[in-house]
Design a protein around this motif. Structure first.
Motif: not given
Length: 460
Positions: A15-18, A125-133, A22-24, A34-41
């Motif tokens: 799920i991490i693009p790097e 999970p931290l990768y996505f949470i830290q992106k927003y929070a 492309g398989q993500e 995950y994006e939704r959870i990150g914004r919600q947190v």
């Protein structure tokens, strides 16, 4: 209560693009969740994240809580060393959690950390949470081989710690579902995998956490899952609370199930004290089994309970069936908790004077001498289920075609090395698997000459 939200999240490195390169895109719904959870947190603005990962430091008999003030990790083992995740640890929260666990007799704490680096079950999970929070302090907890009940109780300790600290707390229960959804997946295909994922998705949709405590351990193993115990800890933290539950997504394109779900506590509820209900039901079933057990199982149970409580072997009691005193046979005693093996020891050929003494000795050996497990404790006795296998006389066979996994066990031998596998075991589907496992247990290479014997058992 200061738990303001909880999330069940998967951890596919792709799920991490790097990493995915492309398989993500094949798990876009999971990424969107995950994006939704990150914004919600980010909107919830928690003071601390409790991250439960099955890939952190893990022990059979101890729930590990990561020590220290900070940690980091990278995705080098997945081909992307440039992606680094860093975090601070909330040491005060972790110390209070350890104190609550100790008070309640739960074997949990900071001991035994072999590698302080963050695992991928935490980093994703931290990768996505830290992106927003941003960088919210965390407490990292692993799972163990202990009972579901103790995992659930650790979750209750998380709730107590959050309330005592006054810190707004969000829980991230990291875990994939079955790894057996496709023939070309990491572990092949099993119908149990599909059934397991269906069950978990139903639980997440309804918020029916009581069902998590009732899932059989052998079923989990057959499904090759990794998230169930993470989810049990999360459920314990929400015990006694009504929750808003939402299954955000479910996908399994690579043969592994990825479910994302969100839970929000909305009010106290006596009807949702699931552990109390679970303990009552376990006790009812224990008493029912005790009433229905035959003389073989009763002797094994009495032997072990006497040894743990009195510290000495049980003398061969009077009043048993005549064959207990008059006949000899090899015997295996197996112990389980929550459907998972807790110990199994036995003898291929008799070494005691009679079957009764064979069962008495092997029940104790299964509890205290199986090197795969720590010794059974007094507190575990009510949780144990027993089976006793009485072995027939082994007979030599010339070909694997002479085996039947439901009818015959197998003995393999090369020189002084000897290994045995009982018949009719969960997860053993072919004679080839049966022989392979027996060779592994004996430390015999499949490429050397070895002999085989088969035997029948009477299982109690």
């Amino acid at each position: 209560m200061k738990i303001i939200g909880a999330y069940a999240v998967p951890h596919p490195p792709l799920i991490i693009p790097e990493v995915g390169r492309g398989q993500e895109q094949n798990i876009q719904a999971t990424a969107d969740s995950y994006e939704r959870i990150g914004r919600q947190v980010a909107r919830q603005k928690p003071d601390v994240l409790v991250v439960i990962s099955p890939h952190s430091v893990s022990y059979a008999d101890y729930l590990h809580i990561s020590p220290g003030s900070q940690a980091q990790g990278d995705f080098g083992s997945f081909g992307a060393p440039e992606i680094v995740v860093q975090t601070l640890y909330d040491q005060d929260f972790a110390n209070q959690l350890c104190a609550h666990a100790e008070y309640h007799g739960i074997p949990a704490g900071f001991l035994g950390e072999k590698d302080p680096a963050l695992d991928h079950g935490t980093m994703i999970p931290l990768y996505f949470i830290q992106k927003y929070a941003g960088y919210i302090p965390i407490v990292r907890i692993s799972i163990s081989g202990l009972s579901y009940q103790l995992h659930y109780q650790l979750g209750q300790c998380i709730c107590q710690t959050a309330a005592a600290s006054g810190k707004k707390t969000v829980i991230l229960a990291s875990g994939d579902l079955s790894h057996k959804l496709r023939e070309d997946g990491p572990y092949g295909f099993s119908m149990d995998g599909l059934l397991f994922d269906e069950k978990i998705c139903n639980i997440f949709s309804k918020g029916d956490f009581s069902a998590l405590l009732g899932i059989d351990g052998e079923f989990c193993e057959a499904a090759a899952e990794c998230g169930h115990r993470s989810f049990v800890i999360m459920a314990g933290a929400l015990d006694g609370w009504d929750v808003e539950s939402k299954l955000l997504s479910y996908q399994g394109p690579f043969g592994v199930g990825y479910a994302a779900a969100a839970f929000r506590p909305i009010g106290l509820s006596e009807d949702r004290k699931f552990l109390e209900r679970h303990i009552r039901e376990k006790e009812r079933k224990r008493l029912e089994r005790k009433e229905q057990e035959d003389a073989w199982v009763r002797l094994a149970r009495n032997s072990l309970e006497h040894y743990i409580q009195e510290g000495e072997r049980l003398p061969l009691p009077e009043g048993l069936p005549p064959e207990f005193y008059q006949e000899q046979a090899g015997a295996f005693v197996c112990l389980k908790i929550d459907g998972r093996l807790r110990g199994c020891m036995g003898t291929i050929l008799p070494v005691q004077n009679c079957i009764g003494e064979e069962i008495i000795e092997n029940a104790v050996s299964a509890a205290v001498h199986d090197h795969r497990f720590s010794p059974v404790t007094l507190e575990e006795l009510p949780l144990l289920t027993y089976s006793v296998d009485i072995l027939g006389e082994p007979e030599p066979i010339q070909s694997i075609d002479q085996l039947d996994i439901e009818k015959y066990g197998v003995i393999v031998q090369s020189g002084l090395k000897r290994g045995l596998l009982l018949p009719d075991l969960a997860g053993v589907d072919t004679p080839q698997e049966q022989v392979h496992i027996a060779l592994e247990k004996a430390g015999i290479s499949p490429y050397v000459d070895y002999t085989m014997e088969r035997f029948e058992v009477v299982r109690h």
